[in-house]
Structure formats: C-alpha cells, structure tokens
Scaffold this motif. Structure first.
Motif, PDB file in Angstrom:
ATOM      1  N   GLU A  58       0.648  -1.153   0.046  1.00 54.54           N
ATOM      2  CA  GLU A  58       0.113   0.151   0.004  1.00 54.54           C
ATOM      3  C   GLU A  58       1.178   1.392  -0.129  1.00 54.54           C
ATOM      4  OE1 GLU A  58      -3.658   2.018   2.468  1.00 54.54           O
ATOM      5  OE2 GLU A  58      -2.566   0.492   3.637  1.00 54.54           O
ATOM      6  N   GLU A  59       1.933   1.189   0.775  1.00 52.99           N
ATOM      7  CA  GLU A  59       2.733   2.496   0.873  1.00 52.99           C
ATOM      8  C   GLU A  59       3.402   2.610  -0.554  1.00 52.99           C
ATOM      9  OE1 GLU A  59       7.252   3.429   2.653  1.00 52.99           O
ATOM     10  OE2 GLU A  59       5.938   1.892   3.523  1.00 52.99           O
ATOM     11  N   THR A  61       2.217   1.640  -3.478  1.00 53.87           N
ATOM     12  CA  THR A  61       1.161   2.212  -4.402  1.00 53.87           C
ATOM     13  C   THR A  61       0.950   3.756  -4.261  1.00 53.87           C
ATOM     14  OG1 THR A  61       0.163  -0.168  -4.446  1.00 53.87           O
ATOM     15  CG2 THR A  61      -1.112   1.550  -5.134  1.00 53.87           C
ATOM     16  N   LEU A  62       0.736   4.156  -2.965  1.00 53.94           N
ATOM     17  CA  LEU A  62       0.448   5.447  -2.728  1.00 53.94           C
ATOM     18  C   LEU A  62       1.621   6.137  -3.253  1.00 53.94           C
ATOM     19  CD1 LEU A  62      -0.940   5.036   0.839  1.00 53.94           C
ATOM     20  CD2 LEU A  62      -2.175   5.827  -1.130  1.00 53.94           C
ATOM     21  N   ARG A  63       2.788   5.972  -2.964  1.00 56.76           N
ATOM     22  CA  ARG A  63       4.164   6.757  -3.607  1.00 56.76           C
ATOM     23  C   ARG A  63       3.819   6.900  -5.111  1.00 56.76           C
ATOM     24  NH1 ARG A  63       8.865   7.440   0.043  1.00 56.76           N
ATOM     25  NH2 ARG A  63       8.409   6.016   1.666  1.00 56.76           N
ATOM     26  N   GLU A  65       1.204   6.727  -6.761  1.00 53.67           N
ATOM     27  CA  GLU A  65       0.045   7.629  -7.150  1.00 53.67           C
ATOM     28  C   GLU A  65       0.335   9.055  -6.978  1.00 53.67           C
ATOM     29  OE1 GLU A  65      -3.146   5.844  -4.723  1.00 53.67           O
ATOM     30  OE2 GLU A  65      -3.389   4.043  -6.222  1.00 53.67           O
ATOM     31  N   LYS A  92      -4.343  11.427  -0.907  1.00 50.32           N
ATOM     32  CA  LYS A  92      -3.377  10.444  -1.019  1.00 50.32           C
ATOM     33  C   LYS A  92      -2.284  10.610   0.090  1.00 50.32           C
ATOM     34  CE  LYS A  92      -4.859   8.139  -4.536  1.00 50.32           C
ATOM     35  NZ  LYS A  92      -5.472   7.113  -4.407  1.00 50.32           N
ATOM     36  N   ARG A  95      -3.392   9.595   3.484  1.00 47.72           N
ATOM     37  CA  ARG A  95      -3.622   8.132   3.650  1.00 47.72           C
ATOM     38  C   ARG A  95      -2.054   7.572   3.863  1.00 47.72           C
ATOM     39  NH1 ARG A  95      -5.137   4.210   5.719  1.00 47.72           N
ATOM     40  NH2 ARG A  95      -4.855   2.028   4.878  1.00 47.72           N
ATOM     41  N   PHE A  96      -1.281   8.296   3.124  1.00 48.02           N
ATOM     42  CA  PHE A  96       0.291   7.902   3.017  1.00 48.02           C
ATOM     43  C   PHE A  96       0.722   8.055   4.518  1.00 48.02           C
ATOM     44  CE2 PHE A  96       4.701   8.801   2.766  1.00 48.02           C
ATOM     45  CZ  PHE A  96       5.254   7.810   2.012  1.00 48.02           C
TER      46      PHE A  96
END
Length: 124
Positions: A58-59, A61-63, A65, A92, A95-96
C-alpha cells in the motif's frame, strides 16, 4: 554435508521415529499457500525482508500515485482541474502519512506537517 547438518538430520530422524511430530497442529494437512507464491523464487527473500521491516504494498502504491498526480499537476493548465488534482493529492498524502505513522516511519513532507497542524487546530 557439514557436521552440524549431519547432527540436525540425525536428531530430526530420531524425533520422527519416536513420534514427536504426530501431535503438531496441522499434522497431515497441506501447508497453507504462501502469500508470495506469485513472486519469483529469487525475489521472495527480498519481499519477506521488506514485509518484516514494515514496508507494505500500500505504501508503494500510494507513493506511485502521489508521484503521478504531482506530474499531472505540473502539466495541468486548467485551474479547476488543478484544484481537483490537488485535492486528490492531499487525500493520498493523508492516507500515506496514516500508513507511515502506523508503522512508525517518517513522513517526508514538512509541508504536510504544517497542513496536519492546521487541520488539527480546526478540529480541536
């Protein structure tokens, strides 16, 4: 075979013959599927190390995005679209930073720290 491997194998064989493995949970059942079964064999150790260190997919993916959205903002000419992208980027980033704070990691944006303080001030 080295000496320690011979001793280990011998002890395992003796324990098996004595029946010490029969009362183990899951005895006789297939092993559960590994969550990394889709990862090539030569990369699994690296993935496990990252997972054990707290690095999550998830980390990552967020980076990605956030980087994509930042690139879009830099190229955007429409003010309304830029505002919408900035709002999406802020979500984002929230969330990150939530993910990073859960794992005890540092957030890499001093700008976000100021933003967080302003939000907390409004909420309290």
């Amino acid at each position: 075979m080295d000496f320690f491997q011979i001793i280990s194998e011998d002890r395992i064989k003796k324990a098996y013959e004595k029946g010490e493995f029969e009362n183990l949970p899951g005895y006789g059942k297939p092993l559960p599927n590994d969550d990394l079964s889709g990862v090539p064999e030569e990369l699994r150790v690296a993935y496990r190390m990252m997972k054990n260190a707290g690095y999550t997919a998830e980390e990552s993916t967020l980076r990605r995005e956030m980087a994509t959205i930042e690139g879009l903002i830099a190229r955007c000419t429409d003010d309304d679209e830029r505002a919408a992208l900035q709002k999406k980027l802020n979500q984002k980033m929230l969330r990150f930073n939530s993910v990073m704070s859960k794992r005890g990691g540092k957030t890499n944006s001093s700008m976000f720290k100021n933003y967080t303080e302003k939000v907390m001030k409004k909420l309290t």
